[in-house]
Every structure is written in structure tokens, then in C-alpha cells.
Design a protein around this motif. Structure first.
Motif, mmCIF file in Angstrom:
data_model
loop_
_atom_site.group_PDB
_atom_site.id
_atom_site.type_symbol
_atom_site.label_atom_id
_atom_site.label_comp_id
_atom_site.label_asym_id
_atom_site.label_seq_id
_atom_site.Cartn_x
_atom_site.Cartn_y
_atom_site.Cartn_z
ATOM 1 N N THR A 159 26.491 35.482 48.519
ATOM 2 C CA THR A 159 27.034 36.220 49.661
ATOM 3 C C THR A 159 25.957 36.352 50.723
ATOM 4 O O THR A 159 24.847 36.832 50.446
ATOM 5 C CB THR A 159 27.495 37.634 49.233
ATOM 6 N N TRP A 160 26.281 35.917 51.917
ATOM 7 C CA TRP A 160 25.342 35.972 53.043
ATOM 8 C C TRP A 160 25.491 37.323 53.742
ATOM 9 O O TRP A 160 26.547 37.634 54.286
ATOM 10 C CB TRP A 160 25.614 34.820 53.995
ATOM 11 N N LEU A 161 24.423 38.132 53.698
ATOM 12 C CA LEU A 161 24.405 39.434 54.365
ATOM 13 C C LEU A 161 23.772 39.255 55.740
ATOM 14 O O LEU A 161 22.569 39.001 55.855
ATOM 15 C CB LEU A 161 23.600 40.447 53.534
ATOM 16 N N VAL A 162 24.560 39.394 56.786
ATOM 17 C CA VAL A 162 24.099 39.075 58.135
ATOM 18 C C VAL A 162 24.691 40.061 59.136
ATOM 19 O O VAL A 162 25.851 40.455 59.028
ATOM 20 C CB VAL A 162 24.488 37.618 58.504
ATOM 21 N N GLN A 163 23.867 40.471 60.101
ATOM 22 C CA GLN A 163 24.391 41.311 61.171
ATOM 23 C C GLN A 163 25.474 40.538 61.937
ATOM 24 O O GLN A 163 25.339 39.343 62.192
ATOM 25 C CB GLN A 163 23.265 41.716 62.131
ATOM 26 N N LYS A 188 26.460 25.824 54.772
ATOM 27 C CA LYS A 188 27.228 25.933 53.523
ATOM 28 C C LYS A 188 27.426 27.386 53.087
ATOM 29 O O LYS A 188 28.088 27.650 52.086
ATOM 30 C CB LYS A 188 26.530 25.151 52.408
ATOM 31 N N LEU A 189 26.857 28.308 53.840
ATOM 32 C CA LEU A 189 27.008 29.729 53.508
ATOM 33 C C LEU A 189 28.318 30.236 54.107
ATOM 34 O O LEU A 189 28.384 30.644 55.260
ATOM 35 C CB LEU A 189 25.828 30.541 54.048
ATOM 36 N N THR A 190 29.356 30.208 53.303
ATOM 37 C CA THR A 190 30.693 30.572 53.802
ATOM 38 C C THR A 190 31.194 31.907 53.266
ATOM 39 O O THR A 190 32.190 32.439 53.742
ATOM 40 C CB THR A 190 31.710 29.470 53.440
ATOM 41 N N ASN A 191 30.499 32.439 52.271
ATOM 42 C CA ASN A 191 30.858 33.748 51.720
ATOM 43 C C ASN A 191 30.038 34.797 52.461
ATOM 44 O O ASN A 191 28.910 35.118 52.087
ATOM 45 C CB ASN A 191 30.562 33.790 50.216
ATOM 46 N N VAL A 192 30.614 35.338 53.529
ATOM 47 C CA VAL A 192 29.848 36.138 54.496
ATOM 48 C C VAL A 192 30.247 37.610 54.446
ATOM 49 O O VAL A 192 31.430 37.947 54.443
ATOM 50 C CB VAL A 192 30.072 35.596 55.929
ATOM 51 N N GLU A 193 29.223 38.466 54.419
ATOM 52 C CA GLU A 193 29.442 39.902 54.616
ATOM 53 C C GLU A 193 28.733 40.297 55.910
ATOM 54 O O GLU A 193 27.502 40.299 55.981
ATOM 55 C CB GLU A 193 28.896 40.727 53.458
ATOM 56 N N LYS A 194 29.531 40.622 56.919
ATOM 57 C CA LYS A 194 28.965 40.978 58.218
ATOM 58 C C LYS A 194 28.559 42.448 58.243
ATOM 59 O O LYS A 194 29.304 43.314 57.791
ATOM 60 C CB LYS A 194 29.978 40.688 59.335
ATOM 61 N N LEU A 195 27.368 42.692 58.773
ATOM 62 C CA LEU A 195 26.822 44.038 58.843
ATOM 63 C C LEU A 195 26.799 44.524 60.290
ATOM 64 O O LEU A 195 26.688 43.731 61.221
ATOM 65 C CB LEU A 195 25.398 44.077 58.284
ATOM 66 N N ASN A 196 26.900 45.814 60.435
ATOM 67 C CA ASN A 196 26.727 46.436 61.747
ATOM 68 C C ASN A 196 25.759 47.605 61.592
ATOM 69 O O ASN A 196 26.137 48.767 61.576
ATOM 70 C CB ASN A 196 28.072 46.912 62.311
ATOM 71 N N GLY A 197 24.484 47.246 61.428
ATOM 72 C CA GLY A 197 23.470 48.257 61.183
ATOM 73 C C GLY A 197 22.878 48.112 59.798
ATOM 74 O O GLY A 197 22.914 47.045 59.186
ATOM 75 N N ASP A 198 22.339 49.208 59.278
ATOM 76 C CA ASP A 198 21.631 49.177 57.997
ATOM 77 C C ASP A 198 22.587 48.965 56.818
ATOM 78 O O ASP A 198 23.756 49.331 56.881
ATOM 79 C CB ASP A 198 20.856 50.475 57.796
ATOM 80 N N LYS A 199 22.037 48.402 55.743
ATOM 81 C CA LYS A 199 22.825 48.138 54.540
ATOM 82 C C LYS A 199 22.006 48.494 53.300
ATOM 83 O O LYS A 199 20.955 47.896 53.035
ATOM 84 C CB LYS A 199 23.222 46.654 54.493
ATOM 85 N N ASP A 200 22.459 49.500 52.558
ATOM 86 C CA ASP A 200 21.871 49.837 51.259
ATOM 87 C C ASP A 200 22.479 48.859 50.252
ATOM 88 O O ASP A 200 23.607 49.032 49.790
ATOM 89 C CB ASP A 200 22.211 51.287 50.905
#
Length: 295
Positions: A159-163, A188-200
Motif C-alpha cells: 500500500t502506497w501511503l502518499v499525500q 506499479k504502485l496501484t494500491n494507494v492510500e491518499k493522505l491529507n496531513g499526518d498519519k499514525d
């Protein structure tokens, strides 16, 4: 005689007050130390592995300044990346330079500003710590410059953690044809979790992605709360070397210089508040001094 007795009584009272005050402060400090020790013992076992993503010789160091601060200077920079192992999963932080450099002579792209090299692949280095790409649950870049995304496509299942701002930037027009970016290295990183700020990341405060925009639209840093090493902060490219931090100078190629100025203030305030040990990822001295494994 009465005066002597009064003076003696006052002296005894003063000494008693001072002893009481000292005893209270010592007790308070002891309680705080015990509290910190107990808190450390309650932390889950988090391990930080330092890995080598190559070397960047900055032939024109003045790119890392505005004006002529580093005019005529050059400097060798490290290109560190990290694996963070937590009981609930494993996070890969950055991936280093393009792997096509492995086994090749150092390469100087057009313009001559940098000479880049990489000795070892990411899969070989993971094997050295008893892991394979399949063991990586999540991947996060401090930002999407080519020297941080070079080996990302090995982790298509992660899972790609990206702003969200960085993700939109990565898929926009601005990076096309720009030599600082290599979008094919992470396509190839298609499983994306988009962030809007900090992530614990694991929900317990031990691994926290912190938004620090400016170097790129969605630049981020990583905070770790380790049992033995204590609070630890990976800089991403908020800074590139120690003198850069001391000078608080922003590279001329940053995406948003005012935003970077604010992120530097936020970074330093957070580092001070947490009493965090800062690892400047590109600083060759920091890289050499950082143990291969931190707990």
C-alpha cells in the motif's frame, strides 16, 4: 541570647525549606523518570533498518541554496532509505536511486550538476536483513524525486501511503520531461492510500508520517518512537546536509520556497518538543554514524 536563638531558628527553618524543596524536586524528577521508563517499556518492538540507496555527488552544491551560499562547492551526499518493522506490519521509507545504476560506472546526467551511483539492489539488501519484497506491507516516499523512488516497482503489492497533493502532482503535467522525476519507477504502485496531513501508521504513535510540504507539494517526514534510541526523526529532504540545516537555507529547486520555510519551522519545533534525534537522510556523515539497526 534571644537574638541568637531567633537567628538559629530561622537558619534551621531555611535549611529545612531548602531540603524539603530539594527532596520535592528530586522526587518529582524520579517520578518523571519512572513514568518515562514505564512508557518506554510499554512501547511495541519497532526496529529501524538503515539501507544504502546510492551516492549523489553534488558537483554544483549551490543548487541547494538561493544566492551564492555554496558557489563553487561540491559535496558527496548519501541516499539512505529505511525499513521499519512493527508487530502490525512493515513499512518501507524511500527506495534510493534507480537500480539500473547497479554494477555501472558513476553516471553524470546532462548538465553535470550531479554524478550518481548505486552499488547494490534493494532486493539484495532486503535479503541481508531476512526479508523479501513480499514482506513489505506499506511503502511511503518522503517525496517523488527520482533518487527516492528508484526501486519502488518491486513493491506492487504494498500500500502506497502518499499525500493527496503529491499523488495529484505525480499524475499531473508538471513532472513530465522534468529530470528530477522518474514516474515509470513507481507506476506499479496501484494500491494507494491518499493522505491529507499526518498519519499514525500503526495507531500507537510509534511510526508517524508528518506532512512537511515545500520541497515537493506533498513532501513528508517520518517520526519514530523507539524503545532504545528514543524519539527519532527522518528528515526526508527538509534538509540535505548538516550545514544546510545550520544555515536554514532552502534549495533553489524546491517546488514552493515559502512552504518550505514554514515546514522548516514546523520540523524544528516538533523535533524540539519531542527531543528527537534527527537523521538527515542525504548527509553522508549522518549515514555513516547511524547504526545499521536501531530499536
Amino acid at each position: 541570647m534571644k537574638n541568637i536563638l531567633l537567628i538559629a531558628a530561622l537558619a534551621i527553618t531555611t535549611i529545612s525549606c531548602e531540603e524539603f524543596k530539594k527532596g520535592y524536586e528530586d522526587g518529582k524528577q524520579k517520578a518523571e523518570d519512572q513514568k518515562e521508563t514505564a512508557a518506554a517499556e510499554e512501547l511495541p518492538e519497532v526496529t529501524l533498518y538503515k539501507l544504502d540507496g546510492g551516492t549523489v555527488m553534488a558537483n554544483n552544491l549551490n543548487l541547494f541554496a538561493q544566492g551564492d551560499t555554496y558557489k563553487g562547492e561540491s559535496k558527496e551526499l548519501a541516499d539512505a532509505f529505511f525499513v521499519i518493522k512493527h508487530p502490525k506490519g512493515t513499512l518501507l521509507w524511500d527506495t534510493g536511486l534507480p537500480e539500473m545504476l547497479v554494477g555501472q560506472e558513476p553516471y553524470t546526467p546532462e548538465g553535470g550538476a550531479f554524478t550518481i551511483s548505486r552499488k547494490d539492489s534493494i532486493t539484495t539488501q532486503l535479503k541481508g536483513i531476512g526479508m523479501t519484497p513480499e514482506d513489505i506491507d506499506m511503502i511511503a516516499f518522503s517525496h517523488i524525486h527520482f533518487d527516492h523512488t528508484g526501486a519502488a516497482n518491486h513493491f506492487a503489492k504494498a500500500t502506497w501511503l502518499v499525500q493527496e497533493s503529491e499523488y495529484d502532482f505525480a499524475n499531473g503535467e508538471d513532472i513530465k520531461g522534468n529530470s528530477f522525476y522518474a514516474p515509470d519507477s513507481f507506476n506499479k504502485l496501484t494500491n494507494v492510500e491518499k493522505l491529507n496531513g499526518d498519519k499514525d501508521v500503526f495507531g500507537d504513535g510509534t511510526v508517524v508520517i508528518k506532512s512537511m510540504p515545500g520541497h515537493t507539494p506533498g513532501h513528508q517526514v517520518l517520526f519514530l518512537r523507539l524503545k532504545e534510541n528514543g524519539p527519532t526523526l527522518l528528515s526526508g529532504d527538509v534538509y540535505h546536509f548538516e550545514q544546510n540545516r545550520k544555515d536554514t537555507i532552502v534549495p533553489q529547486f524546491n517546488y514552493d520556497i515559502p512552504a518550505t520555510d514554514q515546514s522548516i519551522k514546523d520540523f524544528e519545533a516538533f523535533a524540539k518538543a519531542e527531543n528527537a534525534k534527527v537523521i538527515i537522510q542525504h548527509d553522508a556523515g549522518n549515514f555513516a554514524q547511524t547504526p545499521a539497526i536501531l530499536n
